[in-house]
Motif scaffolding. Structure first.
Motif, PDB file in Angstrom:
ATOM      1  N   THR A 238      32.864  11.037  23.668  1.00  0.00           N
ATOM      2  CA  THR A 238      32.245  10.293  22.574  1.00  0.00           C
ATOM      3  C   THR A 238      32.488   8.798  22.738  1.00  0.00           C
ATOM      4  N   ASN A 239      31.779   8.032  21.938  1.00  0.00           N
ATOM      5  CA  ASN A 239      31.943   6.579  21.914  1.00  0.00           C
ATOM      6  C   ASN A 239      32.760   6.149  20.698  1.00  0.00           C
ATOM      7  N   ASN A 240      33.553   7.072  20.168  1.00  0.00           N
ATOM      8  CA  ASN A 240      34.258   6.825  18.910  1.00  0.00           C
ATOM      9  C   ASN A 240      35.221   5.644  18.983  1.00  0.00           C
ATOM     10  N   GLY A 241      35.910   5.497  20.117  1.00  0.00           N
ATOM     11  CA  GLY A 241      36.869   4.399  20.237  1.00  0.00           C
ATOM     12  C   GLY A 241      36.201   3.044  20.132  1.00  0.00           C
ATOM     13  N   CYS A 242      35.084   2.899  20.824  1.00  0.00           N
ATOM     14  CA  CYS A 242      34.336   1.637  20.796  1.00  0.00           C
ATOM     15  C   CYS A 242      33.786   1.372  19.401  1.00  0.00           C
ATOM     16  N   GLU A 243      33.235   2.396  18.776  1.00  0.00           N
ATOM     17  CA  GLU A 243      32.669   2.233  17.440  1.00  0.00           C
ATOM     18  C   GLU A 243      33.757   1.951  16.405  1.00  0.00           C
ATOM     19  N   SER A 244      34.931   2.527  16.608  1.00  0.00           N
ATOM     20  CA  SER A 244      36.040   2.277  15.693  1.00  0.00           C
ATOM     21  C   SER A 244      36.460   0.810  15.736  1.00  0.00           C
ATOM     22  N   LEU A 245      36.513   0.239  16.940  1.00  0.00           N
ATOM     23  CA  LEU A 245      36.848  -1.178  17.055  1.00  0.00           C
ATOM     24  C   LEU A 245      35.779  -2.038  16.394  1.00  0.00           C
ATOM     25  N   ASN A 246      34.531  -1.675  16.591  1.00  0.00           N
ATOM     26  CA  ASN A 246      33.445  -2.409  15.940  1.00  0.00           C
ATOM     27  C   ASN A 246      33.596  -2.371  14.424  1.00  0.00           C
ATOM     28  N   SER A 247      33.956  -1.208  13.899  1.00  0.00           N
ATOM     29  CA  SER A 247      34.145  -1.066  12.458  1.00  0.00           C
ATOM     30  C   SER A 247      35.292  -1.944  11.967  1.00  0.00           C
ATOM     31  N   THR A 248      36.370  -2.000  12.751  1.00  0.00           N
ATOM     32  CA  THR A 248      37.514  -2.836  12.380  1.00  0.00           C
ATOM     33  C   THR A 248      37.133  -4.310  12.360  1.00  0.00           C
ATOM     34  N   ILE A 249      36.381  -4.736  13.369  1.00  0.00           N
ATOM     35  CA  ILE A 249      35.925  -6.127  13.423  1.00  0.00           C
ATOM     36  C   ILE A 249      35.093  -6.454  12.190  1.00  0.00           C
ATOM     37  N   LYS A 250      34.194  -5.556  11.856  1.00  0.00           N
ATOM     38  CA  LYS A 250      33.297  -5.798  10.726  1.00  0.00           C
ATOM     39  C   LYS A 250      34.073  -5.891   9.413  1.00  0.00           C
ATOM     40  N   LYS A 251      35.044  -5.004   9.223  1.00  0.00           N
ATOM     41  CA  LYS A 251      35.837  -5.020   7.993  1.00  0.00           C
ATOM     42  C   LYS A 251      36.644  -6.308   7.874  1.00  0.00           C
TER      43      LYS A 251
END
Length: 229
Positions: free
Chosen positions: A213-226
């Motif tokens: 999955t791409n979950n790790g990359c998407e998780s970092l993106n979510s953290t940046i956005k927050k």
């Protein structure tokens, strides 16, 4: 200070180890821009993996430039970012920096698929398995309620195929099986068009020992956005 000058002021500095710098950029206008931010330790990690994971997030800046996150996951499924970039859109982008990878992992964004074909034609375009499963569940309304559980099981069985040949044979058997049920043919057509014809590399054997999955990359993106919001 304008953005172009900021990039000039943040070019590579051999005396700085952890400071952010811009190894490559161009800024012509808001619709023709590419600015890549990284650090020396992050950039050094590109030598350790042949997998490139990419994900985009939006609405971080006043002009809503997408932010692309680049990185890879290690054997323990920890995501290691390589850097981030501002681009005009995720619908396709060109730059002249040579970077050879064997695999590109992302969601179903067509722009990332086009970029992979143009810039990394030798790489396999992996599809995030979590997205496949989620999208299939979203389309289960195309299937009679009593038949969905078996179809979902068939899809998960396909995901476990550990070679290209086994996956091809498995797809043939599943398509033949589903063809006997006239009430599921609409879902069958959707599944074949999207996950066999367009983006088929979501099974184990597509890239053995690589993240599914791409979950790790998407998780970092979510953290940046927050953190930015």
């Amino acid at each position: 200070m304008d953005f172009n000058q900021w990039c000039i002021n943040h070019k590579y500095d051999e005396n700085s180890i952890h400071s952010t710098f811009v190894p490559y950029y161009y800024i012509n206008d808001i619709n023709d821009i590419f600015v890549f931010f990284t650090t020396k330790p992050l950039l050094k990690d590109t030598q350790l993996s042949s997998l490139l994971q990419v994900d985009a997030t939006y609405k971080l800046t006043w002009n809503e430039l997408p932010l692309l996150v680049f990185g890879s996951s290690d054997a323990d499924r920890h995501f290691r970012p390589f850097g981030v970039a501002f681009v005009p859109s995720d619908e396709g982008h060109e730059n002249q920096r040579e970077y050879i990878v064997h695999y590109v992992m992302a969601d179903g964004a067509p722009g990332i698929t086009r970029a992979q074909k143009e810039i990394f034609p030798q790489a396999r375009r992996l599809m995030c398995w979590a997205h496949v499963a989620r999208k299939c569940r979203e389309h289960r309304k195309l299937v009679p309620t009593g038949k969905w559980q078996q179809i979902d099981t068939d899809i998960h069985d396909l995901q476990l195929c550990f070679s290209d040949n086994i996956f091809t044979q498995g797809v043939s058997l599943v398509m033949k099986k589903w063809s006997t049920g006239p009430l599921i043919q609409q879902f069958q057509q959707y599944f074949f068009d999207q996950w066999i014809d367009k983006l088929p590399l979501w099974y184990e054997g597509a890239a053995l020992n690589m993240p599914l999955t791409n979950n790790g990359c998407e998780s970092l993106n979510s953290t940046i956005k927050k953190n930015i919001q």
